[in-house]
Design a protein around this motif. Structure first.
Motif, PDB file in Angstrom:
ATOM      1  N   LEU A 165      -5.201  -7.512  -7.643  1.00 40.17           N
ATOM      2  CA  LEU A 165      -4.007  -7.236  -8.437  1.00 40.17           C
ATOM      3  C   LEU A 165      -3.559  -8.516  -9.129  1.00 40.17           C
ATOM      4  O   LEU A 165      -4.043  -9.601  -8.824  1.00 40.17           O
ATOM      5  CB  LEU A 165      -2.881  -6.707  -7.543  1.00 40.17           C
ATOM      6  CG  LEU A 165      -3.126  -5.358  -6.871  1.00 40.17           C
ATOM      7  CD1 LEU A 165      -2.024  -5.069  -5.854  1.00 40.17           C
ATOM      8  CD2 LEU A 165      -3.171  -4.254  -7.916  1.00 40.17           C
TER       9      LEU A 165
ATOM     10  N   PRO B  17       0.798  -1.227   0.000  1.00 45.23           N
ATOM     11  CA  PRO B  17       0.000   0.000   0.000  1.00 45.23           C
ATOM     12  C   PRO B  17       0.835   1.283   0.000  1.00 45.23           C
ATOM     13  O   PRO B  17       0.333   2.354  -0.317  1.00 45.23           O
ATOM     14  CB  PRO B  17      -0.828  -0.111   1.277  1.00 45.23           C
ATOM     15  CG  PRO B  17      -0.955  -1.578   1.507  1.00 45.23           C
ATOM     16  CD  PRO B  17       0.387  -2.128   1.079  1.00 45.23           C
TER      17      PRO B  17
ATOM     18  N   CYS C 238      -2.678 -11.259  -4.265  1.00 48.20           N
ATOM     19  CA  CYS C 238      -3.371 -10.793  -5.472  1.00 48.20           C
ATOM     20  C   CYS C 238      -4.831 -11.233  -5.470  1.00 48.20           C
ATOM     21  O   CYS C 238      -5.704 -10.481  -5.926  1.00 48.20           O
ATOM     22  CB  CYS C 238      -2.636 -11.277  -6.712  1.00 48.20           C
ATOM     23  SG  CYS C 238      -1.076 -10.384  -6.984  1.00 48.20           S
TER      24      CYS C 238
ATOM     25  N   LYS D 142       2.657  -4.738 -10.646  1.00 47.24           N
ATOM     26  CA  LYS D 142       2.588  -3.342 -11.098  1.00 47.24           C
ATOM     27  C   LYS D 142       1.385  -2.695 -10.410  1.00 47.24           C
ATOM     28  O   LYS D 142       0.276  -3.214 -10.487  1.00 47.24           O
ATOM     29  CB  LYS D 142       2.447  -3.272 -12.612  1.00 47.24           C
ATOM     30  CG  LYS D 142       3.641  -3.844 -13.333  1.00 47.24           C
ATOM     31  CD  LYS D 142       3.459  -3.846 -14.836  1.00 47.24           C
ATOM     32  CE  LYS D 142       4.660  -4.491 -15.493  1.00 47.24           C
ATOM     33  NZ  LYS D 142       4.490  -4.634 -16.930  1.00 47.24           N
ATOM     34  N   ILE D 143       1.632  -1.578  -9.765  1.00 47.62           N
ATOM     35  CA  ILE D 143       0.581  -0.850  -9.070  1.00 47.62           C
ATOM     36  C   ILE D 143      -0.038   0.122 -10.073  1.00 47.62           C
ATOM     37  O   ILE D 143       0.555   1.141 -10.417  1.00 47.62           O
ATOM     38  CB  ILE D 143       1.099  -0.102  -7.831  1.00 47.62           C
ATOM     39  CG1 ILE D 143       1.888  -1.055  -6.920  1.00 47.62           C
ATOM     40  CG2 ILE D 143      -0.048   0.553  -7.098  1.00 47.62           C
ATOM     41  CD1 ILE D 143       1.119  -2.251  -6.411  1.00 47.62           C
ATOM     42  N   ALA D 144      -1.211  -0.216 -10.581  1.00 50.31           N
ATOM     43  CA  ALA D 144      -1.858   0.629 -11.588  1.00 50.31           C
ATOM     44  C   ALA D 144      -3.325   0.757 -11.277  1.00 50.31           C
ATOM     45  O   ALA D 144      -3.914  -0.009 -10.602  1.00 50.31           O
ATOM     46  CB  ALA D 144      -1.655   0.035 -12.967  1.00 50.31           C
TER      47      ALA D 144
ATOM     48  N   THR E  38      -6.630  -8.696  -3.269  1.00 46.54           N
ATOM     49  CA  THR E  38      -6.639  -7.295  -3.689  1.00 46.54           C
ATOM     50  C   THR E  38      -7.107  -7.065  -5.116  1.00 46.54           C
ATOM     51  O   THR E  38      -7.329  -5.917  -5.513  1.00 46.54           O
ATOM     52  CB  THR E  38      -5.233  -6.687  -3.551  1.00 46.54           C
ATOM     53  OG1 THR E  38      -4.344  -7.403  -4.407  1.00 46.54           O
ATOM     54  CG2 THR E  38      -4.742  -6.743  -2.112  1.00 46.54           C
TER      55      THR E  38
ATOM     56  N   GLU F 174       3.391   3.986  -4.728  1.00 43.10           N
ATOM     57  CA  GLU F 174       2.552   4.931  -5.461  1.00 43.10           C
ATOM     58  C   GLU F 174       2.069   4.337  -6.778  1.00 43.10           C
ATOM     59  O   GLU F 174       2.675   3.421  -7.328  1.00 43.10           O
ATOM     60  CB  GLU F 174       3.348   6.204  -5.748  1.00 43.10           C
ATOM     61  CG  GLU F 174       3.685   6.983  -4.495  1.00 43.10           C
ATOM     62  CD  GLU F 174       4.372   8.293  -4.817  1.00 43.10           C
ATOM     63  OE1 GLU F 174       4.249   8.787  -5.954  1.00 43.10           O
ATOM     64  OE2 GLU F 174       5.030   8.828  -3.920  1.00 43.10           O
ATOM     65  N   TYR F 175       0.981   4.898  -7.265  1.00 39.96           N
ATOM     66  CA  TYR F 175       0.421   4.512  -8.555  1.00 39.96           C
ATOM     67  C   TYR F 175       1.509   4.579  -9.619  1.00 39.96           C
ATOM     68  O   TYR F 175       2.262   5.552  -9.692  1.00 39.96           O
ATOM     69  CB  TYR F 175      -0.742   5.446  -8.919  1.00 39.96           C
ATOM     70  CG  TYR F 175      -1.396   5.106 -10.224  1.00 39.96           C
ATOM     71  CD1 TYR F 175      -2.370   4.121 -10.284  1.00 39.96           C
ATOM     72  CD2 TYR F 175      -1.032   5.758 -11.388  1.00 39.96           C
ATOM     73  CE1 TYR F 175      -2.974   3.789 -11.489  1.00 39.96           C
ATOM     74  CE2 TYR F 175      -1.625   5.437 -12.599  1.00 39.96           C
ATOM     75  CZ  TYR F 175      -2.593   4.451 -12.639  1.00 39.96           C
ATOM     76  OH  TYR F 175      -3.181   4.125 -13.835  1.00 39.96           O
ATOM     77  N   GLY F 176       1.619   3.543 -10.410  1.00 37.63           N
ATOM     78  CA  GLY F 176       2.639   3.489 -11.459  1.00 37.63           C
ATOM     79  C   GLY F 176       3.913   2.793 -11.013  1.00 37.63           C
ATOM     80  O   GLY F 176       4.782   2.513 -11.835  1.00 37.63           O
TER      81      GLY F 176
END
Length: 69
Positions: free
Chosen positions: A52, A8, A47, A67-69, A50, A11-13
């Motif tokens: 993901l 968590p 995953c 990958k955090i997207a 969440t 950051e995004y991306g």
């Protein structure tokens, strides 16, 4: 638990890398606990919780990427 604690914070991306996705036994352990490598199981479980996904870059021990997207 580490995934729940640290992912968590990304950051995004961003991406999270996990080594040993193909390694069944840590050198300090003396028996396998399941038929799936522990890092792979942790990634699959996280995953699933969440929504993901993760992918693996093959190699001797494996490298997992979320990958955090």
């Amino acid at each position: 638990d580490e995934c729940r604690r640290f992912l968590p914070m990304i950051e995004y991306g961003g991406v999270a890398l996990f080594h040993d996705t193909r390694l069944f036994m840590h050198p300090r352990e003396y028996e396998w606990h399941e038929n799936i490598p522990p890092v792979r199981k942790a990634l699959n479980d996280y995953c699933a919780e969440t929504g993901l996904t993760w992918e693996e870059i093959p190699g001797e021990y494996g490298l997992g990427i979320i990958k955090i997207a």
